[in-house]
Design an enzyme around this catalytic site. Structure first.
Site, PDB file in Angstrom:
ATOM      1  N   LYS A  22       0.834  -1.217   0.000  1.00  0.00           N
ATOM      2  CA  LYS A  22       0.000   0.000   0.000  1.00  0.00           C
ATOM      3  C   LYS A  22       0.863   1.259   0.000  1.00  0.00           C
ATOM      4  O   LYS A  22       0.635   2.180  -0.784  1.00  0.00           O
ATOM      5  CB  LYS A  22      -0.896  -0.001   1.258  1.00  0.00           C
ATOM      6  CG  LYS A  22      -1.537   1.337   1.571  1.00  0.00           C
ATOM      7  CD  LYS A  22      -2.352   1.294   2.849  1.00  0.00           C
ATOM      8  CE  LYS A  22      -1.597   1.470   4.126  1.00  0.00           C
ATOM      9  NZ  LYS A  22      -1.271   2.853   4.518  1.00  0.00           N
ATOM     10  N   ASN A  23       1.864   1.288   0.878  1.00  0.00           N
ATOM     11  CA  ASN A  23       2.617   2.536   1.053  1.00  0.00           C
ATOM     12  C   ASN A  23       3.621   2.803  -0.073  1.00  0.00           C
ATOM     13  O   ASN A  23       4.216   3.871  -0.117  1.00  0.00           O
ATOM     14  CB  ASN A  23       3.307   2.551   2.427  1.00  0.00           C
ATOM     15  CG  ASN A  23       2.280   2.697   3.540  1.00  0.00           C
ATOM     16  OD1 ASN A  23       1.103   2.995   3.274  1.00  0.00           O
ATOM     17  ND2 ASN A  23       2.698   2.492   4.776  1.00  0.00           N
ATOM     18  N   CYS A 117      -4.130  12.397  14.028  1.00  0.00           N
ATOM     19  CA  CYS A 117      -5.015  11.237  14.110  1.00  0.00           C
ATOM     20  C   CYS A 117      -4.653  10.406  15.321  1.00  0.00           C
ATOM     21  O   CYS A 117      -3.807  10.799  16.113  1.00  0.00           O
ATOM     22  CB  CYS A 117      -4.926  10.420  12.839  1.00  0.00           C
ATOM     23  SG  CYS A 117      -3.308   9.728  12.656  1.00  0.00           S
ATOM     24  N   ARG A 122       0.649  14.451  13.182  1.00  0.00           N
ATOM     25  CA  ARG A 122       1.299  14.111  11.898  1.00  0.00           C
ATOM     26  C   ARG A 122       1.577  15.428  11.168  1.00  0.00           C
ATOM     27  O   ARG A 122       0.899  15.769  10.197  1.00  0.00           O
ATOM     28  CB  ARG A 122       0.408  13.204  11.053  1.00  0.00           C
ATOM     29  CG  ARG A 122      -0.173  11.986  11.747  1.00  0.00           C
ATOM     30  CD  ARG A 122       0.581  10.714  11.637  1.00  0.00           C
ATOM     31  NE  ARG A 122       1.005  10.247  10.355  1.00  0.00           N
ATOM     32  CZ  ARG A 122       0.405   9.275   9.653  1.00  0.00           C
ATOM     33  NH1 ARG A 122      -0.698   8.732  10.096  1.00  0.00           N
ATOM     34  NH2 ARG A 122       0.911   8.854   8.514  1.00  0.00           N
ATOM     35  N   ASP A 308       4.888   0.469  12.116  1.00  0.00           N
ATOM     36  CA  ASP A 308       3.644  -0.146  11.635  1.00  0.00           C
ATOM     37  C   ASP A 308       3.511  -1.607  12.059  1.00  0.00           C
ATOM     38  O   ASP A 308       2.486  -2.230  11.801  1.00  0.00           O
ATOM     39  CB  ASP A 308       3.550  -0.029  10.101  1.00  0.00           C
ATOM     40  CG  ASP A 308       3.324   1.411   9.660  1.00  0.00           C
ATOM     41  OD1 ASP A 308       2.956   2.247  10.503  1.00  0.00           O
ATOM     42  OD2 ASP A 308       3.527   1.700   8.464  1.00  0.00           O
ATOM     43  N   ARG A 400      -8.559  -0.490   4.957  1.00  0.00           N
ATOM     44  CA  ARG A 400      -7.723   0.516   4.306  1.00  0.00           C
ATOM     45  C   ARG A 400      -6.373  -0.076   3.894  1.00  0.00           C
ATOM     46  O   ARG A 400      -5.747   0.425   2.965  1.00  0.00           O
ATOM     47  CB  ARG A 400      -7.497   1.690   5.251  1.00  0.00           C
ATOM     48  CG  ARG A 400      -8.804   2.337   5.647  1.00  0.00           C
ATOM     49  CD  ARG A 400      -8.554   3.457   6.589  1.00  0.00           C
ATOM     50  NE  ARG A 400      -7.669   4.393   5.934  1.00  0.00           N
ATOM     51  CZ  ARG A 400      -6.814   5.181   6.545  1.00  0.00           C
ATOM     52  NH1 ARG A 400      -6.717   5.155   7.847  1.00  0.00           N
ATOM     53  NH2 ARG A 400      -6.051   6.003   5.876  1.00  0.00           N
TER      54      ARG A 400
HETATM   55  N1  EPU Z   1       7.202  14.322  10.883  1.00  0.00           N
HETATM   56  C1  EPU Z   1       7.509  15.647  11.157  1.00  0.00           C
HETATM   57  N2  EPU Z   1       7.331  16.571  10.159  1.00  0.00           N
HETATM   58  C2  EPU Z   1       6.895  16.225   8.914  1.00  0.00           C
HETATM   59  C3  EPU Z   1       6.589  14.874   8.646  1.00  0.00           C
HETATM   60  C4  EPU Z   1       6.761  13.945   9.660  1.00  0.00           C
HETATM   61  O1  EPU Z   1       7.913  15.983  12.255  1.00  0.00           O
HETATM   62  O2  EPU Z   1       6.768  17.114   8.065  1.00  0.00           O
HETATM   63  C5  EPU Z   1       7.378  13.307  11.930  1.00  0.00           C
HETATM   64  C6  EPU Z   1       6.097  12.541  12.237  1.00  0.00           C
HETATM   65  O3  EPU Z   1       5.301  13.213  13.183  1.00  0.00           O
HETATM   66  C7  EPU Z   1       6.641  11.218  12.750  1.00  0.00           C
HETATM   67  C8  EPU Z   1       7.889  11.029  11.917  1.00  0.00           C
HETATM   68  O4  EPU Z   1       8.252  12.319  11.425  1.00  0.00           O
HETATM   69  O5  EPU Z   1       7.001  11.339  14.111  1.00  0.00           O
HETATM   70  C9  EPU Z   1       7.749  10.072  10.771  1.00  0.00           C
HETATM   71  O6  EPU Z   1       6.616  10.399   9.995  1.00  0.00           O
HETATM   72  P1  EPU Z   1       6.604  10.174   8.426  1.00  0.00           P
HETATM   73  O7  EPU Z   1       6.457  11.486   7.744  1.00  0.00           O
HETATM   74  O8  EPU Z   1       7.771   9.329   8.027  1.00  0.00           O
HETATM   75  O9  EPU Z   1       5.264   9.351   8.214  1.00  0.00           O
HETATM   76  P2  EPU Z   1       4.397   9.383   6.910  1.00  0.00           P
HETATM   77  O10 EPU Z   1       5.308   9.489   5.749  1.00  0.00           O
HETATM   78  O11 EPU Z   1       3.301  10.353   7.044  1.00  0.00           O
HETATM   79  C10 EPU Z   1       4.439   6.820   6.395  1.00  0.00           C
HETATM   80  C11 EPU Z   1       3.446   5.695   6.325  1.00  0.00           C
HETATM   81  C12 EPU Z   1       2.952   5.347   7.708  1.00  0.00           C
HETATM   82  C13 EPU Z   1       4.157   4.964   8.567  1.00  0.00           C
HETATM   83  C14 EPU Z   1       5.183   6.104   8.566  1.00  0.00           C
HETATM   84  C15 EPU Z   1       6.451   5.761   9.313  1.00  0.00           C
HETATM   85  C16 EPU Z   1       2.398   5.992   4.185  1.00  0.00           C
HETATM   86  C17 EPU Z   1       1.163   6.254   3.421  1.00  0.00           C
HETATM   87  N3  EPU Z   1       2.309   6.080   5.502  1.00  0.00           N
HETATM   88  O12 EPU Z   1       3.740   7.929   6.954  1.00  0.00           O
HETATM   89  O13 EPU Z   1       2.119   4.197   7.541  1.00  0.00           O
HETATM   90  O14 EPU Z   1       3.741   4.707   9.887  1.00  0.00           O
HETATM   91  O15 EPU Z   1       5.539   6.431   7.211  1.00  0.00           O
HETATM   92  O16 EPU Z   1       7.043   4.631   8.786  1.00  0.00           O
HETATM   93  O17 EPU Z   1       3.423   5.664   3.608  1.00  0.00           O
HETATM   94  C18 EPU Z   1       0.369   2.745   7.980  1.00  0.00           C
HETATM   95  O18 EPU Z   1       0.551   2.227   6.858  1.00  0.00           O
HETATM   96  O19 EPU Z   1      -0.399   2.229   8.839  1.00  0.00           O
HETATM   97  C19 EPU Z   1       1.037   3.993   8.335  1.00  0.00           C
HETATM   98  C20 EPU Z   1       0.656   4.783   9.330  1.00  0.00           C
END
Ligand code: EPU
Length: 432
Positions: A22-23, A117, A122, A308, A400
């Site tokens: 998915k990701n 969330c 996030r 995850d 999802r």
């Molecule tokens: N963060 C910041 N600033 C930003 C973005 C992120 O401080 O601008 C922080 C977040 O709060 C968190 C950390 O950085 O503490 C990592 O967040 P990240 O941005 O890497 O998460 P994401 O890219 O929004 C993806 C996956 C998530 C998975 C995370 C971490 C997708 C669609 N989602 O989210 O997947 O948990 O990376 O590996 O790729 C899931 O599939 O259930 C899921 C939540």
């Protein structure tokens, strides 16, 4: 309203084929905005999140059609609307990754801010920092981020955040930089397999990106990208969830089509818990004959232990004898599964990004609520191992990210089914 109902206690056995990730699929679908000419994606999982991003892309003028069981044809237009629909974006955080492609390809984007969330705050400050560094102007307009730019300019971007890098932030900046003028260097880039897959896709479209799988990406911007054919990598989190399900019930299950090289940290921690692994032709077999052992685990960005998998692994620790600790290094508030597991007899305390789990050997069935995707999957794992009947509400969360989960578990011998109930529930919140 649907529920998943599990009669626990049956060891799983047999083989299961792992779906596409998915990701990886979500940002790669968004990247189709950048291309001139159609793209075919193979091994795309049939998930509600995939349908949601497909709807968003259609609203942005990309035609998206299934052309077989798991293949998608995406045909973009060079120009088209630049506003991502509020109601759809609010359903899914990953939709933020249309921002970079819209800016790079169409020079403008209006994308709603995705909210916080149940897995914790996030923020998207790193996404915005990266895109601004490439020359985009931005302002907040009500619930939207409005961004515009002429041709983006290559630059040096540092994506280090308080909890490591950012996966979707890296995706956004890489996609935008692919069409920028000159060279972009991203320091502290995410090196998750899903980012490696996105880079492989973009390079197949004619991009020039080096360093995938490391903390430093170097992107030489090109004038245009063409469409391509690409097969999505297998889903390491879905695979890990099946590993946890097999280990929780004490069965033996073979994963077909998984990538064990993407799952090293999960396999290593499960081995410490007393779970056995064996490579077999075209797959990986997991089994457990002895009791589960307590461990200390810490989640962190790849190649560390994925956040995850934290809820599912926590279930195994509830079934172990003795005291375990869990430190959540990516989302310090990701413990929404804890009160639900407590209803099933778990002894867990948590605070300040840490949980202490006192193993109880066996859980009992209860009615529980899936607050988010992985948290819901963990409740299924718990239900499979529990004594008696577990009823899981909030099934839309599980849908999802898991394709036909209960059907595939049933094929492995689980007593699990989906039922329709009449009573209405309040809306559940979304996360991934
Ligand atoms: N963060 C910041 N600033 C930003 C973005 C992120 O401080 O601008 C922080 C977040 O709060 C968190 C950390 O950085 O503490 C990592 O967040 P990240 O941005 O890497 O998460 P994401 O890219 O929004 C993806 C996956 C998530 C998975 C995370 C971490 C997708 C669609 N989602 O989210 O997947 O948990 O990376 O590996 O790729 C899931 O599939 O259930 C899921 C939540």
């Amino acid at each position: 309203m649907e529920r998943i109902v599990v009669h626990g206690g049956r060891p799983l056995s047999g083989a299961v084929r792992i779906s596409g990730a998915k990701n990886a699929a979500l940002p790669i679908m968004a990247a189709s905005i950048l291309t001139e000419g159609p793209t075919v994606l193979r091994r795309v999982p049939r998930l509600t999140d995939v349908e949601t991003i497909a709807e968003i892309l259609r609203a942005l003028g990309v035609s998206v059609d299934w052309i077989g069981r798991d293949s998608l044809l995406l045909a973009p237009r060079r120009t088209g609307p630049c506003v991502a629909p509020l109601d759809l974006v609010r359903q899914m955080r990953a939709s933020i990754c249309v921002l970079g492609p819209l800016l790079a390809m169409r020079g403008a984007a209006k994308v709603p801010m995705p909210g916080g969330c149940v897995i914790g705050p996030r923020p998207i400050d790193l996404h915005l920092r990266g895109l601004s560094a490439l020359g985009a102007a931005m302002e907040i307009e009500g619930p939207y981020i409005r961004a515009w730019a002429g041709r983006l300019r290559g630059t040096r971007v540092n994506l280090a955040g308080p909890h490591g890098s950012t996966v979707l932030g890296t995706a956004n900046v890489v996609m935008a930089a692919a069409l920028a003028r000159g060279r972009t260097v991203i320091e502290h880039a995410a090196c998750e397999p899903e980012i490696q897959d996105l880079v492989a896709f973009l390079n197949a479209c004619g991009a020039r990106i080096a360093g995938a799988g490391t903390r430093r990406l170097v992107i030489e911007g090109v004038q245009r990208l063409h469409g391509t054919e690409h097969t999505i990598i297998p889903d390491r989190i879905e695979a890990g969830t099946f590993l946890a399900a097999a280990a929780s019930t004490g069965g033996a299950v073979t994963l077909r089509g998984a990538r064990p090289d993407h799952m090293q940290a999960v396999i290593e921690v499960m081995k410490r818990m007393g779970v056995d692994f064996r490579r077999v032709e075209g797959g990986l077999t997991v089994s457990r004959s002895g009791p589960l052992r307590p461990v200390s685990l810490v989640t962190s960005p790849y190649p560390g232990l994925p956040t995850d998998m934290q809820p599912q692994l926590s279930v195994l620790l509830c079934l172990a004898g003795g005291k375990s600790t869990v430190r959540e290094g990516v989302y310090p508030c990701r413990f929404a599964h804890v009160p639900q597991l407590q209803r099933m007899g778990a002894r867990i305390s948590h605070g300040q990004g840490r949980a202490v789990i006192q193993g109880v050997g066996r859980l009992h069935g209860a009615t529980v609520n899936a607050a988010a995707l992985r948290e819901g999957a963990a409740l299924v794992v718990a239900g499979l191992a529990a004594q008696g009947l577990t009823t899981i509400r909030g099934v839309d969360q599980i849908d999802r990210g898991y394709q036909a989960l209960e059907e595939r578990l049933e094929e492995l011998g689980a007593d699990i089914r989906r039922v329709e109930v009449e009573s209405a529930e309040g809306p559940t919140r979304k996360s991934a």
